[in-house]
Enzyme design. Structure first.
Site, PDB file in Angstrom:
ATOM      1  N   HIS A   1     -48.270  95.778 -39.504  1.00  0.00           N
ATOM      2  CA  HIS A   1     -47.310  96.289 -40.492  1.00  0.00           C
ATOM      3  C   HIS A   1     -46.978  97.763 -40.209  1.00  0.00           C
ATOM      4  CE1 HIS A   1     -45.666  96.526 -44.720  1.00  0.00           C
ATOM      5  NE2 HIS A   1     -45.988  97.802 -44.532  1.00  0.00           N
ATOM      6  N   GLU A   2     -48.015  98.593 -40.057  1.00  0.00           N
ATOM      7  CA  GLU A   2     -47.782 100.018 -39.831  1.00  0.00           C
ATOM      8  C   GLU A   2     -47.129 100.271 -38.474  1.00  0.00           C
ATOM      9  OE1 GLU A   2     -47.950 101.991 -42.189  1.00  0.00           O
ATOM     10  OE2 GLU A   2     -49.104 100.783 -43.597  1.00  0.00           O
TER      11      GLU A   2
ATOM     12  N   HIS B   1     -39.461  98.168 -45.055  1.00  0.00           N
ATOM     13  CA  HIS B   1     -40.031  97.085 -45.842  1.00  0.00           C
ATOM     14  C   HIS B   1     -38.987  96.000 -46.062  1.00  0.00           C
ATOM     15  CE1 HIS B   1     -43.230  99.989 -47.573  1.00  0.00           C
ATOM     16  NE2 HIS B   1     -43.764  99.232 -46.632  1.00  0.00           N
TER      17      HIS B   1
ATOM     18  N   THR C   1     -32.771  89.188 -42.518  1.00  0.00           N
ATOM     19  CA  THR C   1     -33.870  89.120 -43.492  1.00  0.00           C
ATOM     20  C   THR C   1     -33.266  88.985 -44.878  1.00  0.00           C
ATOM     21  OG1 THR C   1     -33.925  91.524 -43.594  1.00  0.00           O
ATOM     22  CG2 THR C   1     -35.468  90.447 -42.092  1.00  0.00           C
TER      23      THR C   1
ATOM     24  N   THR D   1     -52.661  94.808 -41.051  1.00  0.00           N
ATOM     25  CA  THR D   1     -52.316  96.152 -41.526  1.00  0.00           C
ATOM     26  C   THR D   1     -51.797  96.989 -40.367  1.00  0.00           C
ATOM     27  OG1 THR D   1     -53.938  96.086 -43.324  1.00  0.00           O
ATOM     28  CG2 THR D   1     -53.239  98.265 -42.563  1.00  0.00           C
TER      29      THR D   1
ATOM     30  N   TRP E   1     -38.050  94.261 -48.513  1.00  0.00           N
ATOM     31  CA  TRP E   1     -37.229  94.304 -49.728  1.00  0.00           C
ATOM     32  C   TRP E   1     -36.450  95.623 -49.832  1.00  0.00           C
ATOM     33  CZ3 TRP E   1     -42.278  95.306 -49.302  1.00  0.00           C
ATOM     34  CH2 TRP E   1     -42.785  96.469 -49.888  1.00  0.00           C
TER      35      TRP E   1
ATOM     36  N   HIS F   1     -43.484 100.046 -38.891  1.00  0.00           N
ATOM     37  CA  HIS F   1     -42.901 101.302 -39.374  1.00  0.00           C
ATOM     38  C   HIS F   1     -42.775 102.313 -38.246  1.00  0.00           C
ATOM     39  CE1 HIS F   1     -42.868 100.030 -43.454  1.00  0.00           C
ATOM     40  NE2 HIS F   1     -44.168 100.117 -43.674  1.00  0.00           N
TER      41      HIS F   1
END
Length: 983
Positions: free
Chosen positions: A247-248, A257, A273, A244, A259, A251
């Site tokens: 991931h953050e 993200h 990607t 987590t 997608w 950002h």
């Protein structure tokens, strides 16, 4: 695998917040709702269009390093200083959110492994993507030096002010513990509310037009729920392996993200990607969307931690460009936090003060400060000085040896501040003897003491010329409360980059034992931004040292008063201001209370306060108020008056008995003693009321609600005018009310306030809502009794004008009687607020905007006699205007009448088979019609018992071609019009 760029995809940069939601439900739900980024960014871009994806991506492309072959070109590893703020609930270390250092150490290791392709599961990356995986050459290290220049281990433990924190409270969380974001990567670890696993601030560019956003520093960092921080096999939904934070952190350095937050047509702006239709959950390695295999193992997807293991080359290129160019990302790589504080032989410093602002009821204050030997050598002689408002107050000298790294508290003599005011306390430590302090920048500290004034109750402060005797507390030195021409305010609009900054003012001290039922009220103004500034009021019981009792916050009650504008908001109109009343009954036994009004910058417009009052509440312990008369029957025709009276318990206590009296002058006509059941505080009840037929044809009843208390009786009065009115009218019918001639219409004003009046300037009926301050007060207009027994079709048309203010909303309803006018219980029209409005604004417009309304009354003509009631419910907003209230014979509205003063028009002209006659008279009366040829011979004649605004069609097919005259005669007018028959 190359993806198309879509410039229409929108994202806010500069303050884009990425949130990862925790869901305990199915993996599918976890994937769908784990992050609220798209909605948050869309809202922010609407507010700040300049902070959009297109501008950010142009900036990124301009600054992006072209890396054609990473295997041949190596970038230098950069270090990032991290400070972990462990915000716990008072647990000992190792319990709950107060995590062990070993778990924090492991999380730091995981970040370094994942960002540098050193993770053990790197070998599990699918073969299709192995060649795309890379290291970022970024090393996260514990900060080595605190902002004050002292040595640190990069971990700060602070008990939080609340049990948990939501995304909307991220400014509160960061204010618990914060180090300057230019020099430290702040990572807040806390119990997060609302299902959030974490969030992060998106980086900003220094592109022209976006540079102001770089000052949004107070919440810049990464936030993680302590349950998903580091390795935790007991975390719900999936086993936490510390991804987590990975991931953050992605950002935080500008990664989107995987997608693109949209689907196959939406880009994440990384060419290597693969496109994906949506987020992924679990660990489905064969998931294929958008015509290619999804990269579900990418750290920027929503898969389980155990499934994540890859960043790509283009993600690296993006991150490294941000690190080397974006404000507050580049500065991290040059931070003093990367280096241990300089080591000097002799370095004496001041570590902590009491608090930046202090106060006490007595005026007594014990100043103290912590002194620390930061140097290598022992310190044997030193002194500490205290200056009050620049004047030396006291010097403390010490001959005790202070070893390297040792701290000591210096206690000064008790101070007594007799006079109300603010005092500055300046501390300075000095190395005495033959040696000199080799670093002086950490030798001084400043704090303030505020001696609050004691004020008596009731209390009223109008912020018009000055703030005295209130005090401002401005710890950050940025924008703060200031006096404007219209009152006290905070200039948030010009400082919208400082998200989360807290601005505070403190009131005098009050003794609440001197008042029975205290109530606080303040007059305020604020535009309705999408994210309004947060306004809170706290109470202190220790004369301003601490404010822990939350009295009010607008997260529950919206206090916006005006429509949003794109410039500095300055309240100019009556409706730009509103008043909020707060019950303070729970404080009535407190001897010493002061208040703090806290305004938190949410990037919105200015906030203003004009007046602050504390006084006896108008709300009684026991009180029944008459709210309205339902099924109203003020016009009677040889029958009793009857209806339902709605009463409300507006007191604080439950009431099980009260009385209703109906009086004619001083005589009690009827009495109702109500003692069945309990009427809960705030509850309404309906009472059936029957009044014998009055002896007089016209008059007024006084209706009283009487509630007994220990002290006296509480009496509220409601008025019921009546009139024996059996006069019947025939449609058509029009209401004018001009020159006090009410055309047999009846006004019902139960509160005897302004009520309906005729506005000669607008030639319309005016509700006077702007003058009526009583909450939910009502006024009625009641039509004459109409005989519709010979009417097959009946319509109602009227013109309405209502300017909707931001906060106030009038309501307009029309009722029809279903028992020949005895009472009104059928609602046929109801609009309020936005649906009622013809224009919007807090200002009083010079020109009314009208809308024509039509209601088909044909379904009700079978009742033979009908009566209508028009009701307005006031909200002290703008006035409601009505004109051309007209009953006409017809089932659909007639076409607009031409702009002419003639009493009637005919068309088409020439006519063939049918001729239309459109009437528009001022007064309804009998009409005699004739059709004559040019020699004066009467070809057709008829009489209408009542004409006003009818729309009549004639069949003229029997008339020969030629010119004719249509003549109309009434008692008042004679008019004629020529027309031609041409077949």
């Amino acid at each position: 695998m190359k993806k198309l760029y879509h410039s229409y995809f929108k994202i806010i940069v500069g303050s884009g917040i990425f949130i990862l939601f925790q869901l305990i439900n199915s993996p599918l739900l976890l994937a769908q709702e784990r992050c609220a980024v798209p909605k948050i960014l869309e809202e922010r871009e609407k507010k700040y269009p300049e902070l959009n994806t297109e501008n950010f991506e142009k900036w990124l492309a301009h600054n992006k390093k072209i890396i054609s072959d990473f295997s041949q070109r190596q970038q230098a590893t950069v270090q990032i200083p991290v400070v972990f703020h462990i915000i716990h609930n008072g647990e000992p270390v190792g319990v709950g959110g107060n995590l062990l250092k070993s778990r924090i150490d492991r999380q730091l290791e995981i970040l370094n492994e994942d960002f540098n392709r050193l993770n053990i599961d790197a070998s599990e990356t699918l073969e299709e993507f192995q060649e795309l995986a890379t290291s970022f050459e970024i090393e996260f290290i514990y900060a080595k030096q605190s902002p004050d220049g002292f040595e640190t281990n990069g971990i700060v433990r602070v008990p939080g002010s609340q049990a948990n924190y939501s995304y909307q409270e991220r400014a509160v969380l960061s204010s618990e513990s914060y180090w300057p974001a230019e020099d430290y990567l702040n990572v807040w670890v806390a119990d997060l509310a609302g299902g959030s696993l974490g969030w992060a601030e998106f980086p900003v560019s220094n592109l022209a037009g976006l540079d102001a956003a770089s000052n949004n520093r107070l919440i810049d960092g990464v936030t993680i729920d302590y349950v998903y921080f580091g390795e935790n096999p007991d975390s719900p939904s999936f086993e936490s392996k510390g991804r987590t934070a990975t991931h953050e952190m992605g950002h935080f350095f500008g990664l989107r993200h995987i997608w693109g937050d949209g689907g196959c047509s939406i880009d994440d702006f990384c060419e290597d990607t693969p496109s994906a239709s949506s987020s992924s959950s679990g660990c489905n390695l064969s998931k294929t969307t958008c015509g290619s295999l999804d990269m579900v193992q990418n750290f920027m997807d929503y898969t389980n931690d155990a499934c994540m293991n890859i960043f790509t080359f283009d993600q690296k290129s993006r991150v490294r460009t941000v690190v080397e160019n974006s404000p507050r990302r580049k500065s991290l790589t040059e931070s003093k936090g990367l280096e241990a504080p300089p080591i000097f032989n002799r370095d004496l410093g001041l570590a902590e003060i009491n608090s930046q602002f202090n106060g006490s009821c007595s005026g007594n204050f014990n100043p103290q400060i912590i002194i620390k030997n930061q140097g290598l050598f022992p310190i044997e002689e030193f002194s500490v000085q205290l200056f009050i408002d620049g004047i030396l107050e006291e010097t403390l000298e010490s001959n005790e040896t202070l070893e390297s790294g040792e701290e000591k508290i210096a206690y000064f003599s008790l101070l007594n501040f007799d006079e109300t005011g603010q005092y500055s306390l300046f501390y300075r430590v000095n190395l005495e003897g033959s040696f000199e302090d080799e670093r002086l920048e950490n030798n001084q500290k400043l704090e303030y003491y505020q001696k609050l004034e004691e004020a008596s109750l009731p209390y009223e402060k109008k912020f018009q010329n000055n703030i005295n005797p209130w005090f401002i507390r401005n710890p950050d030195g940025e924008e703060t409360w200031k006096m404007f021409d219209v009152g006290l305010g905070v200039p948030f609009f010009d400082n919208r980059q400082n998200f989360g900054e807290i601005e505070q003012i403190v009131s005098p001290i009050f003794d609440f034992t001197s008042i029975d039922v205290p109530e606080l009220s303040f007059i305020f103004a604020q535009v309705g931004d999408s994210i309004p500034n947060k306004i809170s009021i706290y109470a202190s019981y220790d004369c301003g040292r601490t404010f822990n009792d939350l009295i009010f916050t607008n997260t529950i009650t919206d206090i916006s008063t005006a429509y949003e504008i794109d410039s500095v908001f300055t309240p100019k109109h009556r409706l730009d201001w509103d008043t909020l009343n707060i019950d303070l009954n729970r404080l009535k036994n407190e001897e010493s209370v002061c208040f703090s009004i806290v305004a938190e910058n949410r990037l919105s417009n200015n906030f203003y306060i004009n007046e602050f009052k504390v006084e006896e509440s108008t709300k009684k312990n026991r009180e029944i108020e008459i709210i309205r008369w339902d099924d109203i029957n003020p016009l009677f025709c040889d029958e009793i008056l009857e209806g339902k009276l709605t009463v409300k318990n507006v007191g604080r206590e439950n009431i099980n008995n009260f009385k209703i009296e109906i009086r004619k002058q001083d005589e009690i006509i009827k009495e109702y003693n109500l003692n069945e059941g309990v009427l809960v505080a705030g509850q309404e009840s309906k009472i059936d009321i029957l009044i014998p037929q009055p002896e007089q044809n016209i008059g007024e009843y006084e209706i009283r609600s009487i509630t007994s208390s220990l002290e006296d009786e509480i009496i509220n009065t409601f008025y019921l005018p009546f009139e024996n009115n059996c006069f019947e009218e025939l449609p058509p019918l029009r209401l004018s009310l001009r020159d006090n001639n009410n055309d047999n219409w009846f006004e019902f004003n139960p509160d005897k306030d302004a009520g309906w009046t005729y506005s000669s300037n607008n030639m319309a009926v005016n509700s006077n809502s702007s003058e009526i301050t009583k909450e939910s007060s009502e006024d009625w207009l009641v039509s004459p009794l109409m005989d519709v027994s010979n009417t097959n079709y009946l319509g109602l048309i009227f013109d309405i004008s209502y300017r909707k203010a931001f906060r106030q909303a009038e309501k307009f309803e029309i009722f029809i009687s279903n028992n020949n006018g005895r009472n009104f219980n059928t609602l046929i029209y109801s609009k309020s607020g936005d649906s009622l409005a013809t224009s919007f604004g807090n200002d009083v417009s010079n020109q009314l905007i009208w809308r024509n309304e039509f209601i088909d009354l044909s379904p009700y003509v079978f009742k033979e006699k009908i009566r209508l009631a028009f009701k307005v419910t006031h909200d002290n907003g703008h006035n409601l205007y009505l004109k051309n209230i007209t009953f006409f014979v017809g089932q659909s509205p007639p076409p607009p009448y031409p702009n002419t003063a003639r009493p009637f028009v005919i068309y088409p002209n020439p006519a063939k088979n049918d001729l239309n006659l459109h009437l528009n008279l001022d007064i309804a009366e009998e009409g005699f019609f004739q059709i004559l040829d040019m020699r004066g011979k009467v070809m057709l004649e008829f009489t209408e018992p009542k004409i006003l605004n009818q729309f009549i069609s004639f069949n003229v097919s029997q008339l020969a071609d030629g010119m004719y005259i249509l003549r109309l005669n009434t008692k008042r007018i004679t008019a004629s019009e020529r027309f031609i028959i041409q077949k």
